[in-house]
Design a protein around this motif. Structure first.
Motif, PDB file in Angstrom:
ATOM      1  N   CYS A  27      -4.488   3.362   5.212  1.00  0.00           N
ATOM      2  CA  CYS A  27      -2.867   2.535   4.746  1.00  0.00           C
ATOM      3  C   CYS A  27      -2.678   1.664   6.389  1.00  0.00           C
ATOM      4  O   CYS A  27      -3.011   0.120   5.921  1.00  0.00           O
TER       5      CYS A  27
ATOM      6  N   TYR B 208      -4.570   4.334  -2.020  1.00  0.00           N
ATOM      7  CA  TYR B 208      -5.631   3.993  -0.575  1.00  0.00           C
ATOM      8  C   TYR B 208      -5.138   6.086  -0.745  1.00  0.00           C
ATOM      9  O   TYR B 208      -3.983   6.201  -0.972  1.00  0.00           O
TER      10      TYR B 208
ATOM     11  N   CYS C 135       0.681  -1.709  -0.461  1.00  0.00           N
ATOM     12  CA  CYS C 135      -0.208   0.069   0.035  1.00  0.00           C
ATOM     13  C   CYS C 135       0.499   0.882  -0.146  1.00  0.00           C
ATOM     14  O   CYS C 135       1.597   1.173   1.092  1.00  0.00           O
TER      15      CYS C 135
END
Length: 278
Positions: free
Chosen positions: A181, A175, A151
């Motif tokens: 995240c 994200y 991420c």
């Protein structure tokens, strides 16, 4: 007659007081103003815990501590600082326009940026790293990120750098925020979060996350954080002197420990002024 003389004297004193007050607002050499109205405007991040964060109780973080120390060396008390949010995309423009005297906001020194602004420092050598769950021993090298859910925030190049150069089979998850995240990392939706280790340490040091995450320590890039000033500004030399003093008197290490310590951040020694690691 006596009453008239006293009134005349009072008027003269009042006029002199007004003149002195007006003179007290003149600008000084560092861009602030002398007297009670002396101020300095400094750019920081408002949304990065551990580095630059606006809270109900004021401003906190490593960059805030650095900037406050520098401002004091320039002759400004903490209550004479005006903090201004400096988002990454706006930093060069803010300096060029004179919106701020200087910026301390996870501002990596790069050749492209040096064409537009000057940098004092560096004051911190950070690295791109990954944050994983504290009980996860499966990610011991960047290559272990293959087939893992990796991420980073939307618009960041950090995760793409890992996928392009180190772990081509990593599953990128974008994200909107680092906090999102972290929530995904906590609940198992993602396996690792990547960006600068200082930023990761700042987020992981928040009270609700203490003990839940750890830095992998991969040091995939060098990120030399500098203090941005307007091109040609004489503040660069003055800020460099302040940074050297901060390291020498122990205030620099104290700020590192206070802001990153809870995440067990293994910081690099304080960099020497002018020593930019490629």
């Amino acid at each position: 007659m006596k009453l008239r003389k006293v009134t005349a004297v009072s008027a003269t004193v009042f006029a002199l007081a007004l003149t002195a007050t007006a003179c007290g607002g003149d600008k000084n050499d560092d861009g602030g103003s002398s007297g009670g109205s002396k101020k300095i405007t400094i750019g920081i991040k408002f949304d990065q815990p551990g580095l630059g964060q606006k809270t109900p109780n004021g401003y906190s973080g490593f960059d805030v501590d650095i900037a406050t120390y520098v401002a004091k060396k320039l002759g400004y008390d903490e209550n004479q600082i005006e903090w201004k949010e400096s988002k990454s995309a706006d930093r060069e423009t803010m300096l060029q326009r004179g919106d701020v005297e200087f910026i301390a906001a996870t501002y990596s020194i790069t050749p492209q940026r040096e064409e537009k602004v000057d940098f004092a420092g560096p004051y911190l050598l950070a690295h791109q790293d990954v944050l994983v769950r504290a009980d996860d021993d499966s990610i011991k090298s960047p290559e272990d990120l293959n087939s893992k859910n990796l991420c980073s925030v939307t618009g960041s190049t950090s995760a793409q750098n890992v996928k392009n150069d180190l772990a081509p089979k990593a599953n990128l998850q974008k994200y909107p925020t680092y906090s999102a995240c972290l929530n995904g990392l906590q609940n198992g939706a993602i396996d690792a979060l990547t960006t600068d280790d200082s930023i990761l340490a700042g987020y992981a040091s928040q009270s609700q996350f203490k003990g839940k995450f750890k830095l992998a320590g991969f040091k995939m890039t060098n990120e030399n954080y500098g203090i941005g000033v307007k091109k040609g500004s004489d503040l660069k030399a003055k800020i460099n002197e302040a940074l050297e003093a901060m390291v020498a008197d122990g205030s620099w290490q104290k700020a590192v420990d206070a802001n990153f310590g809870p995440a067990n951040y293994k910081n690099e020694p304080a960099p020497k002024v002018g020593d930019v690691k490629s």
